[in-house]
Design an enzyme around this catalytic site. Structure first.
Site, PDB file in Angstrom:
ATOM      1  N   PRO A  94       0.810  -1.229   0.000  1.00  0.00           N
ATOM      2  CA  PRO A  94       0.000   0.000   0.000  1.00  0.00           C
ATOM      3  C   PRO A  94       0.840   1.275   0.000  1.00  0.00           C
ATOM      4  O   PRO A  94       2.038   1.239   0.259  1.00  0.00           O
ATOM      5  CB  PRO A  94      -0.791  -0.114   1.306  1.00  0.00           C
ATOM      6  N   CYS A  95       0.182   2.397  -0.268  1.00  0.00           N
ATOM      7  CA  CYS A  95       0.797   3.719  -0.136  1.00  0.00           C
ATOM      8  C   CYS A  95       0.916   4.018   1.354  1.00  0.00           C
ATOM      9  O   CYS A  95       0.000   3.681   2.106  1.00  0.00           O
ATOM     10  CB  CYS A  95      -0.069   4.800  -0.777  1.00  0.00           C
ATOM     11  N   PRO A  96       1.988   4.695   1.836  1.00  0.00           N
ATOM     12  CA  PRO A  96       3.106   5.188   1.023  1.00  0.00           C
ATOM     13  C   PRO A  96       4.304   4.229   1.003  1.00  0.00           C
ATOM     14  O   PRO A  96       5.362   4.616   0.551  1.00  0.00           O
ATOM     15  CB  PRO A  96       3.486   6.481   1.752  1.00  0.00           C
ATOM     16  N   ILE A  97       4.101   2.996   1.519  1.00  0.00           N
ATOM     17  CA  ILE A  97       5.244   2.081   1.636  1.00  0.00           C
ATOM     18  C   ILE A  97       5.803   1.728   0.252  1.00  0.00           C
ATOM     19  O   ILE A  97       7.019   1.588   0.084  1.00  0.00           O
ATOM     20  CB  ILE A  97       4.846   0.810   2.429  1.00  0.00           C
ATOM     21  N   ASN A  98       4.918   1.632  -0.753  1.00  0.00           N
ATOM     22  CA  ASN A  98       5.395   1.332  -2.110  1.00  0.00           C
ATOM     23  C   ASN A  98       6.357   2.421  -2.599  1.00  0.00           C
ATOM     24  O   ASN A  98       7.408   2.129  -3.167  1.00  0.00           O
ATOM     25  CB  ASN A  98       4.213   1.145  -3.084  1.00  0.00           C
TER      26      ASN A  98
END
Lengths: 270, 130
Positions: free
Chosen positions: B64-68
């Site tokens: 998921p965002c913002p980990i990507n």
């Protein structure tokens, strides 16, 4: 050193920052900092440093947690009243972030032990509540060229200053000698608003984090003064004092001084 | 044969097809390179890890965002300036946010390919090792 998935998640909001990233985070994880005092300033400072992932945090305090500390010393809690402050601090910091190695020192700093203590650390944070310790820490850091992050608070006011020996002024450039014993009240006598300790201790943490990552401009050569009642910050430029007794061109102080002993004798003779 | 099939296409579409073909070829090469000595393919997870480090493809489907974005940024930091990284992103929020954030960081998005259900974004490193 690759960041683990849980570290990427934990530090994601600072990894995102343009000047931080993986490089900055790895610097934080490799850093070793020493916090003098687990009190009003040391509490917010140590908590933010632990949260940011500073790898090793030493914390020095000889006191035990008292109920009247909890109004501002947010490292401690009602359940740790009566326990040693450094142990209480270690519990709280490890609970916050297991990445951090917390090293508790339940001792009182003296001219005998301070050099041995600070030599293993990259920098020192002064969160002490008395002049003898403040001057001892300043002199020891100047003599060993350790960066020192000064903070001071009283009543509704606070001040912050970053001392990089040889690069900028030290605490003695500003205040060459401690005030006479009894001339300046302590927080114990004069009082302190807890949130003021929070503002100043947090600013110290902010300076430390910037220093470790090598970003931004530090409070070197200038002191930041906070007026809580007016909600205002003021900056005062401070030049390095060529006549400073410890970092000047011809220093007169070349050995560490235990002012406490001196003060108590003076008090005793008054 | 290749010339005739693509002559009728607009220059942009031709570029897309060529880009896809190059990507496909790279993928096959990765697969072959990842075979062990008894010609067995490794498990899917291992391929992804290898391609992250060797051929610079980062599979962030399901992240998921913002980990990507953070993971993409961390990989780009370790690559040379100008290096190419392909990132697989989910549709929805990820494909909207991640390329934009990368551009803001000074990286160049040199291609976005709709893979039906996810996207393959090709990034040219605008930062990297210093």
């Amino acid at each position: 050193m690759q960041l683990r998935d849980d570290q990427i998640e934990r530090y994601s909001r600072q990894l995102i920052l343009p000047k931080v990233g993986g490089k900055g985070q790895r610097k934080l994880l490799a850093a070793k900092v020493l916090v003098i005092g687990a009190g009003g300033l040391g509490s917010p400072c140590a908590l933010y440093l632990a949260a940011a992932g500073v790898g090793r945090i030493g914390i020095v305090d000889s006191d035990r947690v008292e109920l009247n500390n909890l109004q501002r010393q947010i490292l401690h809690s009602t359940t740790t009243v009566g326990r040693s402050k450094v142990e209480s601090a270690r519990l709280r910091m490890n609970d916050l972030n297991g990445d951090v190695e917390v090293v508790p020192y339940e001792i009182r700093l003296t001219s005998e032990n301070i050099l041995n203590l600070i030599k293993d650390y990259d920098l020192v944070i002064d969160g002490s509540d008395n002049f003898p310790t403040r001057y001892l820490v300043n002199d020891a850091c100047v003599m060993t060229s350790k960066p020192l992050f000064h903070g001071g608070i009283l009543k509704f006011d606070g001040q912050v200053m970053t001392i990089l020996p040889a690069e900028g002024p030290c605490y003695r450039c500003l205040f060459p000698a401690p005030p006479p014993p009894g001339s300046v009240p302590s927080c114990q006598q004069a009082g302190i608003l807890g949130a003021v300790a929070g503002v100043i201790g947090t600013m110290q943490a902010n300076e430390v984090i910037k220093y470790i990552m090598g970003i931004g401009n530090l409070l070197v050569g200038r002191i930041m003064i906070f007026d809580a009642l007016n909600s205002s910050f003021r900056q005062v430029k401070i030049p390095r004092n060529a006549d400073c007794p410890v970092c000047g061109d011809r220093p007169t102080i070349t050995e560490l001084i235990d002012y406490e002993l001196f003060c108590s004798i003076a008090e005793g003779t008054q | 044969m290749y010339d005739r099939a693509t002559d009728k296409l607009a220059p942009g579409a031709r570029g897309d097809i060529l880009h896809y073909a190059v990507g496909f070829l790279q993928h096959i090469q990765e697969l072959y390179a990842s075979m062990d000595s008894s010609f067995n393919f490794p498990l899917q997870e291992k391929i992804t890890q290898k391609s992250e480090t060797r051929v610079n493809e980062l599979d962030l489907r399901g992240t998921p965002c913002p980990i990507n974005y953070v993971k993409t940024k961390l990989v780009l930091e370790e690559l040379e300036f100008g290096a190419i990284l392909a990132v697989l992103l989910d549709e929805g929020e990820p494909i909207v946010n991640v390329p934009r954030s990368l551009k803001e960081d000074g990286h160049e998005i040199s291609g976005i390919e709709d893979k039906q259900g996810f996207y393959r974004v090709v990034v040219k490193n605008g930062g990297g090792k210093k």
